[in-house]
Write a protein that holds these residues in place. Structure first.
Motif, PDB file in Angstrom:
ATOM      1  N   TRP A 140       0.809  -1.215   0.000  1.00 15.71           N
ATOM      2  CA  TRP A 140       0.000   0.000   0.000  1.00 15.71           C
ATOM      3  C   TRP A 140       0.844   1.267   0.000  1.00 15.71           C
ATOM      4  CZ3 TRP A 140       0.274   3.549   3.950  1.00 15.71           C
ATOM      5  CH2 TRP A 140       0.860   3.120   5.150  1.00 15.71           C
ATOM      6  N   ARG A 141       2.005   1.210   0.636  1.00 15.43           N
ATOM      7  CA  ARG A 141       2.856   2.405   0.635  1.00 15.43           C
ATOM      8  C   ARG A 141       3.298   2.752  -0.780  1.00 15.43           C
ATOM      9  NH1 ARG A 141       4.467  -0.435   5.199  1.00 15.43           N
ATOM     10  NH2 ARG A 141       4.264   0.693   7.187  1.00 15.43           N
ATOM     11  N   ASP A 142       3.635   1.718  -1.551  1.00 15.27           N
ATOM     12  CA  ASP A 142       4.065   1.951  -2.935  1.00 15.27           C
ATOM     13  C   ASP A 142       2.906   2.445  -3.787  1.00 15.27           C
ATOM     14  OD1 ASP A 142       6.918   0.808  -2.864  1.00 15.27           O
ATOM     15  OD2 ASP A 142       5.740  -0.840  -2.055  1.00 15.27           O
ATOM     16  N   VAL A 143       1.687   1.921  -3.522  1.00 15.25           N
ATOM     17  CA  VAL A 143       0.519   2.378  -4.269  1.00 15.25           C
ATOM     18  C   VAL A 143       0.230   3.843  -3.960  1.00 15.25           C
ATOM     19  CG1 VAL A 143      -1.957   2.058  -4.626  1.00 15.25           C
ATOM     20  CG2 VAL A 143      -0.467   0.059  -4.369  1.00 15.25           C
ATOM     21  N   VAL A 144       0.272   4.215  -2.685  1.00 13.29           N
ATOM     22  CA  VAL A 144       0.040   5.608  -2.287  1.00 13.29           C
ATOM     23  C   VAL A 144       1.084   6.523  -2.911  1.00 13.29           C
ATOM     24  CG1 VAL A 144       0.018   7.193  -0.340  1.00 13.29           C
ATOM     25  CG2 VAL A 144      -1.148   4.996  -0.164  1.00 13.29           C
ATOM     26  N   ALA A 145       2.322   6.044  -2.953  1.00  7.51           N
ATOM     27  CA  ALA A 145       3.398   6.859  -3.524  1.00  7.51           C
ATOM     28  C   ALA A 145       3.180   7.139  -5.007  1.00  7.51           C
ATOM     29  CB  ALA A 145       4.741   6.169  -3.317  1.00  7.51           C
ATOM     30  N   LEU A 146       2.392   6.291  -5.676  1.00  4.01           N
ATOM     31  CA  LEU A 146       2.166   6.466  -7.106  1.00  4.01           C
ATOM     32  C   LEU A 146       1.203   7.612  -7.414  1.00  4.01           C
ATOM     33  CD1 LEU A 146       1.816   2.742  -8.264  1.00  4.01           C
ATOM     34  CD2 LEU A 146       3.763   4.266  -8.619  1.00  4.01           C
ATOM     35  N   ILE A 147       0.435   8.043  -6.404  1.00  2.00           N
ATOM     36  CA  ILE A 147      -0.576   9.068  -6.661  1.00  2.00           C
ATOM     37  C   ILE A 147       0.061  10.340  -7.210  1.00  2.00           C
ATOM     38  CG2 ILE A 147      -2.314  10.544  -5.575  1.00  2.00           C
ATOM     39  CD1 ILE A 147      -2.903   8.266  -3.654  1.00  2.00           C
ATOM     40  N   GLY A 148       1.156  10.737  -6.637  1.00  2.00           N
ATOM     41  CA  GLY A 148       1.811  11.951  -7.099  1.00  2.00           C
ATOM     42  C   GLY A 148       2.585  11.788  -8.388  1.00  2.00           C
ATOM     43  N   SER A 149       2.745  10.545  -8.857  1.00  3.83           N
ATOM     44  CA  SER A 149       3.539  10.310 -10.061  1.00  3.83           C
ATOM     45  C   SER A 149       2.696  10.157 -11.317  1.00  3.83           C
ATOM     46  CB  SER A 149       4.383   9.045  -9.886  1.00  3.83           C
ATOM     47  OG  SER A 149       3.551   7.897  -9.855  1.00  3.83           O
ATOM     48  N   LEU A 150       1.386  10.345 -11.185  1.00  2.48           N
ATOM     49  CA  LEU A 150       0.455  10.246 -12.311  1.00  2.48           C
ATOM     50  C   LEU A 150       0.322   8.816 -12.840  1.00  2.48           C
ATOM     51  CD1 LEU A 150       1.399  13.437 -14.389  1.00  2.48           C
ATOM     52  CD2 LEU A 150      -0.431  13.173 -12.711  1.00  2.48           C
ATOM     53  N   SER A 151       0.764   7.827 -12.074  1.00  2.00           N
ATOM     54  CA  SER A 151       0.693   6.443 -12.536  1.00  2.00           C
ATOM     55  C   SER A 151      -0.747   5.955 -12.649  1.00  2.00           C
ATOM     56  CB  SER A 151       1.480   5.529 -11.589  1.00  2.00           C
ATOM     57  OG  SER A 151       2.839   5.897 -11.569  1.00  2.00           O
ATOM     58  N   LEU A 152      -1.587   6.340 -11.680  1.00  2.00           N
ATOM     59  CA  LEU A 152      -2.990   5.935 -11.741  1.00  2.00           C
ATOM     60  C   LEU A 152      -3.680   6.548 -12.960  1.00  2.00           C
ATOM     61  CD1 LEU A 152      -3.970   6.224  -7.969  1.00  2.00           C
ATOM     62  CD2 LEU A 152      -3.575   4.140  -9.284  1.00  2.00           C
ATOM     63  N   LEU A 153      -3.382   7.812 -13.231  1.00  2.00           N
ATOM     64  CA  LEU A 153      -3.965   8.465 -14.404  1.00  2.00           C
ATOM     65  C   LEU A 153      -3.468   7.809 -15.683  1.00  2.00           C
ATOM     66  CD1 LEU A 153      -5.652  10.686 -15.676  1.00  2.00           C
ATOM     67  CD2 LEU A 153      -3.678  12.219 -15.497  1.00  2.00           C
ATOM     68  N   ALA A 154      -2.188   7.418 -15.706  1.00  2.00           N
ATOM     69  CA  ALA A 154      -1.629   6.754 -16.884  1.00  2.00           C
ATOM     70  C   ALA A 154      -2.339   5.426 -17.130  1.00  2.00           C
ATOM     71  CB  ALA A 154      -0.135   6.532 -16.696  1.00  2.00           C
ATOM     72  N   GLY A 155      -2.590   4.658 -16.058  1.00  2.00           N
ATOM     73  CA  GLY A 155      -3.303   3.401 -16.213  1.00  2.00           C
ATOM     74  C   GLY A 155      -4.719   3.605 -16.710  1.00  2.00           C
ATOM     75  N   PHE A 156      -5.380   4.655 -16.213  1.00  2.00           N
ATOM     76  CA  PHE A 156      -6.738   4.971 -16.649  1.00  2.00           C
ATOM     77  C   PHE A 156      -6.767   5.333 -18.132  1.00  2.00           C
ATOM     78  CE2 PHE A 156     -10.389   7.731 -17.287  1.00  2.00           C
ATOM     79  CZ  PHE A 156     -11.401   7.070 -16.618  1.00  2.00           C
ATOM     80  N   VAL A 157      -5.835   6.185 -18.539  1.00  2.00           N
ATOM     81  CA  VAL A 157      -5.757   6.586 -19.951  1.00  2.00           C
ATOM     82  C   VAL A 157      -5.437   5.376 -20.822  1.00  2.00           C
ATOM     83  CG1 VAL A 157      -4.434   7.940 -21.625  1.00  2.00           C
ATOM     84  CG2 VAL A 157      -5.149   8.972 -19.455  1.00  2.00           C
ATOM     85  N   PHE A 158      -4.519   4.539 -20.365  1.00  2.00           N
ATOM     86  CA  PHE A 158      -4.172   3.345 -21.125  1.00  2.00           C
ATOM     87  C   PHE A 158      -5.395   2.457 -21.325  1.00  2.00           C
ATOM     88  CE2 PHE A 158      -3.141  -1.208 -20.852  1.00  2.00           C
ATOM     89  CZ  PHE A 158      -2.418  -1.364 -22.029  1.00  2.00           C
ATOM     90  N   GLY A 159      -6.178   2.228 -20.253  1.00  2.00           N
ATOM     91  CA  GLY A 159      -7.363   1.382 -20.369  1.00  2.00           C
ATOM     92  C   GLY A 159      -8.384   1.958 -21.328  1.00  2.00           C
ATOM     93  N   GLY A 160      -8.613   3.259 -21.268  1.00  2.00           N
ATOM     94  CA  GLY A 160      -9.585   3.886 -22.151  1.00  2.00           C
ATOM     95  C   GLY A 160      -9.166   3.872 -23.612  1.00  2.00           C
ATOM     96  N   VAL A 161      -7.897   4.191 -23.867  1.00  2.00           N
ATOM     97  CA  VAL A 161      -7.415   4.203 -25.251  1.00  2.00           C
ATOM     98  C   VAL A 161      -7.343   2.780 -25.805  1.00  2.00           C
ATOM     99  CG1 VAL A 161      -5.505   4.837 -26.769  1.00  2.00           C
ATOM    100  CG2 VAL A 161      -6.154   6.351 -24.897  1.00  2.00           C
ATOM    101  N   ALA A 162      -6.968   1.811 -24.972  1.00  2.00           N
ATOM    102  CA  ALA A 162      -6.926   0.416 -25.414  1.00  2.00           C
ATOM    103  C   ALA A 162      -8.320  -0.064 -25.806  1.00  2.00           C
ATOM    104  CB  ALA A 162      -6.352  -0.469 -24.313  1.00  2.00           C
TER     105      ALA A 162
END
Length: 302
Positions: free
Chosen positions: A192-214
């Motif tokens: 969970w610490r690594d997941v929380v750390a991803l919030i500021g790195s735009l990783s969640l947004l990147a995954g969302f964009v990837f899923g939508g474009v795919a």
């Protein structure tokens, strides 16, 4: 801690094997042949899932400037076609369920062979992963045993003992669903610490964009009616976590940062695909069901 890791690995194995076993139990040779006879559709789906979407993952990861762990996680997911939830998205959107299931199985089978070489090429081209190269033969052996063998067993049971297959399928599918949630929860809670750390790195947004474009890319690279094309979009958007998890274990020693990023990318991708399927469902009044005609033909026959 080693005990929890062993338990996590065991549940992951059960998830992968039961998912493919359930897919085999739910498939028929006739349905597979009917879908695979559409050569153009098969070629376009393979082009989208084996080439275009891995390149899309690389492009999205580079565009958002993801940190190394998230970059690797997105590339692993993008290179792994045939996710077991792909066919289920076809059901959610009231799409072409038979075609979705057939293509998901085909992509899982082919992807078990192409995943290792694809990841090697993309990781080296993107210059990420710390110079770690995947042990392709070992990875191939792992995914073939965990995916192809259970699917083949399920398909054989369905062909020679259909009543037995139909009675086993609900339990196998439920086991697959439950273990998938356990694996996802374990990845999130354990990292969970690594997941929380991803919030500021735009990783969640990147995954969302990837899923939508795919989803859009899979829909565009398909033929047939709109219901079939959007079903192929769902199959393209939901990637196969099994080979990706195996790769993290084999090549990266179950590194927590990559596991956390993998869970985050999977969740954010589903967050893009599921609402899209739900919107499509509301626009379709008469859902086509695999192996079951619509209510109107039933009344006519009566």
């Amino acid at each position: 801690m080693p005990t929890l890791q062993l338990l996590f690995n065991a549940v992951t194995v059960i998830f992968i094997a039961t998912t493919m076993f359930a897919a085999g139990l739910g498939a028929t040779l006739a349905a597979l042949r009917a879908v695979f006879a559409n050569v153009l559709l098969v070629l376009l789906v393979l082009l989208a899932n084996l080439i275009a979407i891995p390149l899309l993952g690389w492009g999205v990861a580079a565009l958002f400037g993801l940190p190394s762990a998230a970059f690797i996680a997105l590339l692993l997911i993008a290179s792994s076609p045939g996710g077991p939830f792909g066919a289920k998205l076809g059901m959610v959107q009231n799409g072409d369920v038979a075609a979705g299931a057939a293509m998901q199985v085909l992509l899982a089978a082919i992807g078990s062979i192409t995943f290792g070489p694809t990841v090697n090429v993309v990781l080296q081209a993107a210059n990420v992963g710390g110079g770690v190269a995947l042990d392709v033969p070992k990875l191939m052996l792992t995914v073939v045993i965990l995916q192809l063998a259970p699917f083949a067993v399920g398909l054989i049971v369905r062909h020679y003992a259909p009543s037995t297959a139909l009675s086993w399928h609900p339990a196998a599918a439920k086991t697959s669903n439950v273990t998938f949630l356990i694996v996802l929860a374990g990845m999130l809670l354990g990292n969970w610490r690594d997941v929380v750390a991803l919030i500021g790195s735009l990783s969640l947004l990147a995954g969302f964009v990837f899923g939508g474009v795919a989803f859009a890319l899979g829909t565009a690279l398909a033929t047939g009616p709109w219901t079939r094309r959007t079903t192929m979009g769902g199959v393209a958007a939901v990637r196969n976590a099994g080979p990706a998890l195996a790769a993290v274990g084999i090549a990266f020693g179950n590194e927590p940062a990559i596991l956390g990023a993998l869970a985050a990318v999977l969740l954010s991708g589903l967050a893009a695909a599921l609402p899209t399927a739900a919107v499509l469902s509301r626009r379709r009044a008469t859902p086509p069901q695999e192996g079951r005609p619509s209510s109107q033909p039933l009344r006519q026959r009566r």
